[in-house]
Design a protein around this motif. Sequence first.
Motif, PDB file in Angstrom:
ATOM      1  N   PRO A 154     -14.852   7.658  21.603  1.00 59.31           N
ATOM      2  CA  PRO A 154     -13.834   8.643  21.215  1.00 59.31           C
ATOM      3  C   PRO A 154     -12.504   7.954  20.927  1.00 59.31           C
ATOM      4  CG  PRO A 154     -15.069   9.406  23.108  1.00 59.31           C
ATOM      5  CD  PRO A 154     -15.464   7.976  22.901  1.00 59.31           C
ATOM      6  N   HIS A 155     -11.787   8.441  19.920  1.00 55.11           N
ATOM      7  CA  HIS A 155     -10.540   7.782  19.541  1.00 55.11           C
ATOM      8  C   HIS A 155      -9.724   8.701  18.642  1.00 55.11           C
ATOM      9  CE1 HIS A 155     -13.262   7.030  16.175  1.00 55.11           C
ATOM     10  NE2 HIS A 155     -12.199   6.845  15.406  1.00 55.11           N
ATOM     11  N   PHE A 156      -8.427   8.400  18.560  1.00 54.04           N
ATOM     12  CA  PHE A 156      -7.543   9.041  17.602  1.00 54.04           C
ATOM     13  C   PHE A 156      -7.520   8.223  16.321  1.00 54.04           C
ATOM     14  CE2 PHE A 156      -5.832  11.186  21.301  1.00 54.04           C
ATOM     15  CZ  PHE A 156      -5.486  12.432  20.796  1.00 54.04           C
ATOM     16  N   LEU A 157      -7.494   8.922  15.188  1.00 52.88           N
ATOM     17  CA  LEU A 157      -7.382   8.267  13.897  1.00 52.88           C
ATOM     18  C   LEU A 157      -6.098   8.752  13.229  1.00 52.88           C
ATOM     19  CD1 LEU A 157      -8.889   6.367  11.893  1.00 52.88           C
ATOM     20  CD2 LEU A 157      -9.811   8.444  10.837  1.00 52.88           C
ATOM     21  N   VAL A 158      -5.183   7.820  13.000  1.00 51.75           N
ATOM     22  CA  VAL A 158      -3.909   8.123  12.344  1.00 51.75           C
ATOM     23  C   VAL A 158      -4.140   8.260  10.843  1.00 51.75           C
ATOM     24  CG1 VAL A 158      -1.624   7.189  11.796  1.00 51.75           C
ATOM     25  CG2 VAL A 158      -2.542   6.990  14.127  1.00 51.75           C
ATOM     26  N   HIS A 159      -3.594   9.333  10.238  1.00 50.88           N
ATOM     27  CA  HIS A 159      -3.700   9.582   8.801  1.00 50.88           C
ATOM     28  C   HIS A 159      -2.335   9.403   8.144  1.00 50.88           C
ATOM     29  CE1 HIS A 159      -7.361  11.435  10.204  1.00 50.88           C
ATOM     30  NE2 HIS A 159      -7.678  11.940   9.043  1.00 50.88           N
ATOM     31  N   PHE A 160      -2.318   8.651   7.042  1.00 50.92           N
ATOM     32  CA  PHE A 160      -1.119   8.508   6.217  1.00 50.92           C
ATOM     33  C   PHE A 160      -1.335   9.230   4.890  1.00 50.92           C
ATOM     34  CE2 PHE A 160      -0.997   4.681   8.933  1.00 50.92           C
ATOM     35  CZ  PHE A 160       0.244   4.874   9.528  1.00 50.92           C
ATOM     36  N   LEU A 167       0.815  -1.213   0.000  1.00 47.24           N
ATOM     37  CA  LEU A 167       0.000   0.000   0.000  1.00 47.24           C
ATOM     38  C   LEU A 167       0.852   1.268   0.000  1.00 47.24           C
ATOM     39  CD1 LEU A 167      -2.944   1.045   0.133  1.00 47.24           C
ATOM     40  CD2 LEU A 167      -2.668   1.133   2.632  1.00 47.24           C
ATOM     41  N   PHE A 168       1.889   1.290   0.851  1.00 43.24           N
ATOM     42  CA  PHE A 168       2.667   2.519   1.046  1.00 43.24           C
ATOM     43  C   PHE A 168       4.114   2.429   0.570  1.00 43.24           C
ATOM     44  CE2 PHE A 168      -0.305   3.237   4.858  1.00 43.24           C
ATOM     45  CZ  PHE A 168      -1.155   4.056   4.129  1.00 43.24           C
ATOM     46  N   VAL A 197      10.833  10.570   8.776  1.00 45.70           N
ATOM     47  CA  VAL A 197      10.216  11.415   7.755  1.00 45.70           C
ATOM     48  C   VAL A 197       8.716  11.411   8.023  1.00 45.70           C
ATOM     49  CG1 VAL A 197      10.079   9.479   6.133  1.00 45.70           C
ATOM     50  CG2 VAL A 197       9.964  11.816   5.265  1.00 45.70           C
ATOM     51  N   ARG A 198       8.064  12.533   7.761  1.00 47.54           N
ATOM     52  CA  ARG A 198       6.615  12.667   7.930  1.00 47.54           C
ATOM     53  C   ARG A 198       6.119  13.695   6.912  1.00 47.54           C
ATOM     54  NH1 ARG A 198       5.880  16.876  13.013  1.00 47.54           N
ATOM     55  NH2 ARG A 198       7.749  18.075  12.532  1.00 47.54           N
ATOM     56  N   ARG A 199       4.798  13.835   6.857  1.00 47.30           N
ATOM     57  CA  ARG A 199       4.159  14.829   5.986  1.00 47.30           C
ATOM     58  C   ARG A 199       4.439  14.591   4.509  1.00 47.30           C
ATOM     59  NH1 ARG A 199       5.823  20.202   9.512  1.00 47.30           N
ATOM     60  NH2 ARG A 199       4.551  19.760  11.363  1.00 47.30           N
ATOM     61  N   GLU A 200       4.706  13.343   4.147  1.00 45.62           N
ATOM     62  CA  GLU A 200       4.927  12.968   2.752  1.00 45.62           C
ATOM     63  C   GLU A 200       4.078  11.737   2.441  1.00 45.62           C
ATOM     64  OE1 GLU A 200       9.045  12.318   1.977  1.00 45.62           O
ATOM     65  OE2 GLU A 200       9.662  14.337   2.612  1.00 45.62           O
ATOM     66  N   PRO A 201       3.806  11.452   1.154  1.00 46.16           N
ATOM     67  CA  PRO A 201       3.072  10.233   0.824  1.00 46.16           C
ATOM     68  C   PRO A 201       3.728   8.998   1.434  1.00 46.16           C
ATOM     69  CG  PRO A 201       3.216  11.641  -1.097  1.00 46.16           C
ATOM     70  CD  PRO A 201       4.093  12.274  -0.045  1.00 46.16           C
ATOM     71  N   GLY A 202       2.894   8.132   2.010  1.00 45.28           N
ATOM     72  CA  GLY A 202       3.384   6.918   2.634  1.00 45.28           C
ATOM     73  C   GLY A 202       3.917   7.109   4.033  1.00 45.28           C
ATOM     74  N   THR A 203       3.702   8.296   4.611  1.00 36.02           N
ATOM     75  CA  THR A 203       4.158   8.575   5.974  1.00 36.02           C
ATOM     76  C   THR A 203       3.030   9.245   6.761  1.00 36.02           C
ATOM     77  OG1 THR A 203       4.984  10.847   5.689  1.00 36.02           O
ATOM     78  CG2 THR A 203       6.438   9.051   4.991  1.00 36.02           C
ATOM     79  N   PHE A 204       3.245   9.378   8.066  1.00 34.16           N
ATOM     80  CA  PHE A 204       2.283  10.070   8.921  1.00 34.16           C
ATOM     81  C   PHE A 204       2.135  11.526   8.484  1.00 34.16           C
ATOM     82  CE2 PHE A 204       1.562  13.012  12.405  1.00 34.16           C
ATOM     83  CZ  PHE A 204       0.409  12.516  12.980  1.00 34.16           C
ATOM     84  N   VAL A 205       0.865  11.969   8.367  1.00 33.00           N
ATOM     85  CA  VAL A 205       0.623  13.374   8.036  1.00 33.00           C
ATOM     86  C   VAL A 205      -0.336  14.065   8.999  1.00 33.00           C
ATOM     87  CG1 VAL A 205       1.128  13.188   5.569  1.00 33.00           C
ATOM     88  CG2 VAL A 205      -1.196  12.735   6.378  1.00 33.00           C
ATOM     89  N   TRP A 206      -1.120  13.309   9.749  1.00 29.82           N
ATOM     90  CA  TRP A 206      -2.144  13.947  10.583  1.00 29.82           C
ATOM     91  C   TRP A 206      -2.684  12.942  11.584  1.00 29.82           C
ATOM     92  CZ3 TRP A 206      -3.292  18.948  10.987  1.00 29.82           C
ATOM     93  CH2 TRP A 206      -4.491  19.339  11.617  1.00 29.82           C
ATOM     94  N   VAL A 261       8.733  -4.846  14.350  1.00 32.94           N
ATOM     95  CA  VAL A 261       9.421  -4.461  13.118  1.00 32.94           C
ATOM     96  C   VAL A 261       9.170  -2.981  12.868  1.00 32.94           C
ATOM     97  CG1 VAL A 261       9.280  -6.760  12.098  1.00 32.94           C
ATOM     98  CG2 VAL A 261       7.482  -5.097  11.601  1.00 32.94           C
ATOM     99  N   TRP A 262      10.199  -2.299  12.405  1.00 38.80           N
ATOM    100  CA  TRP A 262      10.036  -0.912  12.000  1.00 38.80           C
ATOM    101  C   TRP A 262       9.713  -0.875  10.513  1.00 38.80           C
ATOM    102  CZ3 TRP A 262       9.156   0.191  16.394  1.00 38.80           C
ATOM    103  CH2 TRP A 262      10.060   0.427  17.432  1.00 38.80           C
ATOM    104  N   ALA A 263       8.754  -0.045  10.168  1.00 38.80           N
ATOM    105  CA  ALA A 263       8.463   0.240   8.769  1.00 38.80           C
ATOM    106  C   ALA A 263       9.332   1.401   8.322  1.00 38.80           C
ATOM    107  CB  ALA A 263       6.992   0.589   8.604  1.00 38.80           C
ATOM    108  N   LEU A 264       9.938   1.251   7.151  1.00 46.84           N
ATOM    109  CA  LEU A 264      10.834   2.269   6.608  1.00 46.84           C
ATOM    110  C   LEU A 264      10.298   2.775   5.272  1.00 46.84           C
ATOM    111  CD1 LEU A 264      14.256   0.423   7.133  1.00 46.84           C
ATOM    112  CD2 LEU A 264      13.030   1.854   8.779  1.00 46.84           C
ATOM    113  N   LYS A 265      10.403   4.062   5.066  1.00 46.43           N
ATOM    114  CA  LYS A 265      10.095   4.667   3.773  1.00 46.43           C
ATOM    115  C   LYS A 265      11.390   5.247   3.227  1.00 46.43           C
ATOM    116  CE  LYS A 265       7.137   6.121   0.579  1.00 46.43           C
ATOM    117  NZ  LYS A 265       6.378   5.207  -0.266  1.00 46.43           N
ATOM    118  N   GLU A 266      11.891   4.654   2.150  1.00 48.38           N
ATOM    119  CA  GLU A 266      13.185   5.042   1.585  1.00 48.38           C
ATOM    120  C   GLU A 266      14.273   5.043   2.657  1.00 48.38           C
ATOM    121  OE1 GLU A 266      12.482   8.701  -0.457  1.00 48.38           O
ATOM    122  OE2 GLU A 266      11.277   7.752  -2.023  1.00 48.38           O
ATOM    123  N   GLY A 267      14.228   4.012   3.498  1.00 53.52           N
ATOM    124  CA  GLY A 267      15.266   3.801   4.504  1.00 53.52           C
ATOM    125  C   GLY A 267      15.089   4.563   5.795  1.00 53.52           C
TER     126      GLY A 267
END
Length: 259
Positions: free
Chosen positions: A200-206, A46-47, A144-153, A60-66
Amino acid sequence: MAENRASADGPAHGSGYGSAYGEGVPCWVDAQLPDVEAGKRFYGELFGWTFEEQRYGGAVWALKEGRPVAALAHKTDGRMPTVWTVYFATPDIEGLADRIWAAGGQVVTAPMPVGDLGTSALVTDPDGAVFGLWEPEAHPGFGVRREPGTFVWAELYARDTEAANTFYGGLFHDALFGPEAQPDFGRAPVADVFPAEMPPHFLVHFGVEDCDAVLGTVSRLGGRVQAPPFETSYGKAAVVTDNQGASFAVLERTERPER
């Protein structure tokens, strides 16, 4: 809502990934999954994530471009929900946990070291929404954040948004409302997107480049769409679940929200 997660919580290996996060800034996310291998296949396609085994607790850690963007950990207690959790940075996790308790929240998992990476805790706000705290040592959080495939909100779906503003504004005023703030965290009524009975809950956005297009991939990989695309002040979002039932949102970002 969560078992002892000290082995899986917190940011990834080694320093040198990104810069430190101020108190109240979302700095990490993790998912507790029944089948981590299935999670790797789903999120990897997906990401575009790759994965790296960690020396603490089998996460396991997920990595985006390392660069580290998230963690996947095995859910050891089947009674617990399959969820994504957002962690907020703090330089004083014990002090912040005490302030949360004094403001009407709860401490679910007391602060606990995660090897040499830092210290984590799980807490709730007075409405019962669960979130994490992270006091860094070897690593501050997202590489890294605020990019496609990463946490943004992260969006808090609350029953009482005014009460949420009071609670989180008291804890994290500078991160949310300070003169230099660029918050990655908002509040909205639960009923805006979900049935009124939803807790009530938090929703993670990618982040994604095309919100509509990615929903086909979610479905093909065995996930489902909970809420079809809708417009928000921070972009076009859709709420989905993965192939094991963990909810998250995909966000096609437009402009940063007004403070």
